[in-house]
Design a protein around this motif. Structure first.
Motif, PDB file in Angstrom:
ATOM      1  N   VAL A   1       0.839  -1.205   0.000  1.00  0.00           N
ATOM      2  CA  VAL A   1       0.000   0.000   0.000  1.00  0.00           C
ATOM      3  C   VAL A   1       0.876   1.259   0.000  1.00  0.00           C
ATOM      4  O   VAL A   1       0.567   2.240  -0.702  1.00  0.00           O
ATOM      5  CB  VAL A   1      -0.951   0.001   1.217  1.00  0.00           C
ATOM      6  N   PHE A   2       1.987   1.235   0.745  1.00  0.00           N
ATOM      7  CA  PHE A   2       2.902   2.383   0.701  1.00  0.00           C
ATOM      8  C   PHE A   2       3.425   2.588  -0.717  1.00  0.00           C
ATOM      9  O   PHE A   2       3.582   3.716  -1.181  1.00  0.00           O
ATOM     10  CB  PHE A   2       4.076   2.181   1.659  1.00  0.00           C
ATOM     11  N   GLY A   3       3.730   1.476  -1.406  1.00  0.00           N
ATOM     12  CA  GLY A   3       4.176   1.568  -2.791  1.00  0.00           C
ATOM     13  C   GLY A   3       3.084   2.114  -3.701  1.00  0.00           C
ATOM     14  O   GLY A   3       3.341   2.916  -4.606  1.00  0.00           O
TER      15      GLY A   3
ATOM     16  N   GLY B   1      15.243  -5.104 -13.995  1.00  0.00           N
ATOM     17  CA  GLY B   1      14.744  -6.474 -14.125  1.00  0.00           C
ATOM     18  C   GLY B   1      13.350  -6.654 -13.569  1.00  0.00           C
ATOM     19  O   GLY B   1      12.503  -5.764 -13.643  1.00  0.00           O
ATOM     20  N   ILE B   2      13.119  -7.829 -12.982  1.00  0.00           N
ATOM     21  CA  ILE B   2      11.804  -8.154 -12.430  1.00  0.00           C
ATOM     22  C   ILE B   2      11.421  -7.197 -11.314  1.00  0.00           C
ATOM     23  O   ILE B   2      10.251  -6.833 -11.148  1.00  0.00           O
ATOM     24  CB  ILE B   2      11.784  -9.626 -11.926  1.00  0.00           C
ATOM     25  N   PHE B   3      12.427  -6.743 -10.534  1.00  0.00           N
ATOM     26  CA  PHE B   3      12.150  -5.789  -9.466  1.00  0.00           C
ATOM     27  C   PHE B   3      11.623  -4.474 -10.033  1.00  0.00           C
ATOM     28  O   PHE B   3      10.681  -3.880  -9.498  1.00  0.00           O
ATOM     29  CB  PHE B   3      13.404  -5.532  -8.628  1.00  0.00           C
ATOM     30  N   GLY B   4      12.234  -4.007 -11.118  1.00  0.00           N
ATOM     31  CA  GLY B   4      11.782  -2.775 -11.752  1.00  0.00           C
ATOM     32  C   GLY B   4      10.359  -2.906 -12.266  1.00  0.00           C
ATOM     33  O   GLY B   4       9.558  -1.955 -12.181  1.00  0.00           O
ATOM     34  N   GLU B   5      10.027  -4.081 -12.803  1.00  0.00           N
ATOM     35  CA  GLU B   5       8.667  -4.308 -13.306  1.00  0.00           C
ATOM     36  C   GLU B   5       7.645  -4.294 -12.165  1.00  0.00           C
ATOM     37  O   GLU B   5       6.541  -3.765 -12.308  1.00  0.00           O
ATOM     38  CB  GLU B   5       8.608  -5.645 -14.047  1.00  0.00           C
ATOM     39  N   ILE B   6       8.025  -4.892 -11.017  1.00  0.00           N
ATOM     40  CA  ILE B   6       7.139  -4.873  -9.846  1.00  0.00           C
ATOM     41  C   ILE B   6       6.925  -3.435  -9.378  1.00  0.00           C
ATOM     42  O   ILE B   6       5.795  -3.034  -9.070  1.00  0.00           O
ATOM     43  CB  ILE B   6       7.727  -5.738  -8.716  1.00  0.00           C
ATOM     44  N   THR B   7       8.011  -2.658  -9.344  1.00  0.00           N
ATOM     45  CA  THR B   7       7.914  -1.264  -8.920  1.00  0.00           C
ATOM     46  C   THR B   7       6.953  -0.494  -9.812  1.00  0.00           C
ATOM     47  O   THR B   7       6.079   0.236  -9.330  1.00  0.00           O
ATOM     48  CB  THR B   7       9.298  -0.585  -8.945  1.00  0.00           C
ATOM     49  N   THR B   8       7.111  -0.648 -11.136  1.00  0.00           N
ATOM     50  CA  THR B   8       6.250   0.069 -12.083  1.00  0.00           C
ATOM     51  C   THR B   8       4.800  -0.367 -11.956  1.00  0.00           C
ATOM     52  O   THR B   8       3.877   0.464 -11.964  1.00  0.00           O
ATOM     53  CB  THR B   8       6.742  -0.162 -13.526  1.00  0.00           C
TER      54      THR B   8
ATOM     55  N   SER C   1      12.771   5.934  -4.885  1.00  0.00           N
ATOM     56  CA  SER C   1      13.639   5.102  -4.046  1.00  0.00           C
ATOM     57  C   SER C   1      12.852   4.479  -2.902  1.00  0.00           C
ATOM     58  O   SER C   1      13.005   3.293  -2.591  1.00  0.00           O
ATOM     59  CB  SER C   1      14.794   5.950  -3.510  1.00  0.00           C
ATOM     60  N   TYR C   2      11.985   5.276  -2.268  1.00  0.00           N
ATOM     61  CA  TYR C   2      11.159   4.747  -1.175  1.00  0.00           C
ATOM     62  C   TYR C   2      10.185   3.683  -1.670  1.00  0.00           C
ATOM     63  O   TYR C   2      10.149   2.560  -1.161  1.00  0.00           O
ATOM     64  CB  TYR C   2      10.370   5.877  -0.507  1.00  0.00           C
ATOM     65  N   VAL C   3       9.346   4.053  -2.661  1.00  0.00           N
ATOM     66  CA  VAL C   3       8.253   3.153  -3.055  1.00  0.00           C
ATOM     67  C   VAL C   3       8.767   1.895  -3.746  1.00  0.00           C
ATOM     68  O   VAL C   3       8.123   0.840  -3.671  1.00  0.00           O
ATOM     69  CB  VAL C   3       7.215   3.886  -3.945  1.00  0.00           C
ATOM     70  N   SER C   4       9.930   1.974  -4.399  1.00  0.00           N
ATOM     71  CA  SER C   4      10.473   0.769  -5.034  1.00  0.00           C
ATOM     72  C   SER C   4      10.888  -0.253  -3.986  1.00  0.00           C
ATOM     73  O   SER C   4      10.646  -1.465  -4.145  1.00  0.00           O
ATOM     74  CB  SER C   4      11.662   1.131  -5.938  1.00  0.00           C
ATOM     75  N   VAL C   5      11.496   0.219  -2.900  1.00  0.00           N
ATOM     76  CA  VAL C   5      11.886  -0.681  -1.805  1.00  0.00           C
ATOM     77  C   VAL C   5      10.653  -1.247  -1.116  1.00  0.00           C
ATOM     78  O   VAL C   5      10.550  -2.462  -0.872  1.00  0.00           O
ATOM     79  CB  VAL C   5      12.783   0.060  -0.789  1.00  0.00           C
TER      80      VAL C   5
END
Length: 515
Positions: A364-366, A452-459, A481-485
């Motif tokens: 939810v923060f993301g 990679g996969i992390f970037g796709e999850i972030t987006t 930086s915050y929401v990606s983590v």
């Protein structure tokens, strides 16, 4: 006319729970009141650098969660819960009052007094709650949830009052109020002893061992003397906090060796239950590493990237405790109701749900970045909602974990295993610092969670892409930086929670009848 003894139930629970509830409330009042002032006191009054202040704070918090291992072990073998709690309370009160003296020796000694005192107080009062209930008593989880509410009342009220007193009248008045809180906790506990509400629980486990003399002093008095002699040792460790990272290896080695020793002393059934206790502690370590962002990166996230209304960034830390206070009694009633209709999920499932809801809160923060404004600020609603969700997760896991440790531990080692449980906070703080550092913006790019996969999850979760962010300024890069983590750790944590639920059946078998 019907009469009640001092040991009769009150509100459906042992009367001793009420005294332990208020004793722990006031002890947590003192602890969290002092903690709220500590870093500000170092940076604003003692004029320490930020780096030095954070180093001292990290060493202090780490050691606070290490000493319960030793305090629990000494209570199991020599002191008993009662004497350990009183000794711990006295040491902690001294620590708070010593902070009123402006001298480096008193400053480091005061922190050391609290570190040692917490080691005797914290694990043993929690173990004491478990002793109030007989094996198989279905009220146990509800009792620990009520006890957990006392912790959070103290944790919610203390920073407000102590910080107000420190700001209006001076730092030392805030520390004195924290010390008074500790003394009130001791008085409540002593009153419970005088009224015999604890029956025969928590007494010295073996009078012969307690009174056995060594070097002309009984073992009981040697423990007290050793506690005071340990203060300068811990004061030196806090002072030279640069070497704090070695502490992880020392604690881990000690834990493994002593656990191996215990495994050799117990029966097969006890060994299986002990394995589950360690498994639950590992899950709590994961929980704590994510949860403890609340005191570090989430506070900065609130300050820099959230449109706050009615609260400043520091005050947002009270949201979690506020939700705990509101939800603790309903959750306690829920467990009682589910027990009555035989639908209460076993502890392994509750742990999985706790980890899942924690991850969902951080997702939810993301998600908050989906409604970011032109100033790189997100709506406060998401901060409140995310905190509410992970607080629900906390209530599924933390008080239930306290309850299960007392049931899963071999009787002779219950306080030590409770110390093992609290060591999860030590490891959690260590790993939480590593995670928080991932939220910092550097010149090396947008971080590991942008690829990679992390970037796709972030987006997918935040709606922010690296292509969009690269065209924006520093504020948007910090938000990313915050929401990606948060988004990625949220997904990872929620996934682990689901796996824990799916594999709960074999864990339940190893619990040998413990619910």
């Amino acid at each position: 006319m019907k009469t009640f003894s001092v040991t009769s139930d009150i509100f459906g629970h042992p009367r001793g729970l009420l005294y332990l509830f208020f004793a722990e409330l006031w002890e947590r009042f003192s602890f969290y009141g002092m903690r709220a002032l500590l870093v500000l006191y170092m940076t604003k009054h003692l004029l320490f650098s930020d780096e030095m202040s954070f180093g001292i704070y990290a060493a202090y918090m780490s050691l606070v969660y290490v000493t319960p291992l030793l305090g629990g072990m000494l209570a199991d073998k020599i002191l008993g819960f009662r004497k350990a709690i009183i000794l711990g309370g006295v040491l902690m009160a001294l620590g708070h009052f010593f902070l009123t003296f402006e001298h480096p020796m008193f400053f480091y000694s005061s922190l050391a007094f609290i570190i040692v005192g917490n080691g005797f107080f914290k694990p043993n009062i929690s173990s004491f709650v478990g002793k109030l209930y007989k094996d198989g008593d279905t009220r146990r989880d509800a009792g620990f949830t009520i006890f957990y509410m006392g912790i959070n009342i103290g944790g919610a009220v203390a920073p407000l009052l102590c910080a107000w007193l420190a700001e209006v009248y001076g730092w030392h008045y805030g520390f004195v109020l924290a010390g008074i809180g500790m003394l009130l906790g001791l008085l409540v506990f002593k009153n419970g002893l005088n009224r015999k509400v604890f029956e025969e629980h928590g007494v010295v486990p073996n009078e012969n061992i307690y009174n056995e003399k060594k070097w002309g002093i009984t073992r009981g008095r040697l423990v007290v003397l050793g506690a005071f002699l340990a203060v300068p040792i811990f004061a030196i460790i806090v002072c030279f906090h640069q070497f704090e990272h070695y502490l992880v290896w020392v604690v881990t080695s000690f834990l493994l060796l002593y656990l191996i020793y215990i495994l050799k002393q117990v029966t097969k059934q006890e060994r299986q239950k002990l394995f589950v206790a360690v498994y639950f502690t590992a899950l709590y370590t994961l929980f704590s590493a994510i949860f403890e962002q609340a005191g570090s990166s989430l506070t900065l996230f609130a300050d820099r990237s959230v449109n706050l209304i009615g609260l400043n960034a520091a005050q947002t830390n009270s949201i979690n405790s506020g939700f705990i206070i509101l939800l603790a009694i309903p959750f306690s009633m829920l467990w009682t109701f589910l027990n009555r209709i035989n639908k209460n999920p076993n502890s392994a499932i509750k742990f999985g749900l706790g980890v899942f809801f924690l991850g969902l809160g951080f997702i939810v923060f993301g998600l908050s970045a989906q409604q970011v404004d032109e100033f790189a600020k997100t709506p406060m609603f998401y901060l409140i909602l995310g905190t509410f969700i992970y607080t629900v997760g906390e209530l599924f896991l933390s008080p239930i974990g306290l309850s299960k440790m007392t049931e899963l531990s071999p009787v002779k080692y219950v306080a030590f295993i409770m110390g093992v449980w609290f060591s999860a906070n030590f490891y959690g703080h260590f790993f939480a610092g590593k995670i928080a550092k991932l939220t910092t913006v550097s010149g090396d790019g947008l971080g590991v969670f942008s690829e990679g996969i992390f970037g796709e999850i972030t987006t997918m979760i935040s709606g922010l892409s690296t292509a969009t962010i690269s065209q924006k300024g520093m504020l948007f890069q910090q938000l990313y930086s915050y929401v990606s983590v948060y988004a990625n750790f949220g997904v990872i944590t929620a996934s682990i929670g689901i796996l824990v639920i799916l594999f709960s059946t074999p864990i339940k078998r190893l619990m040998n009848g413990v619910h």
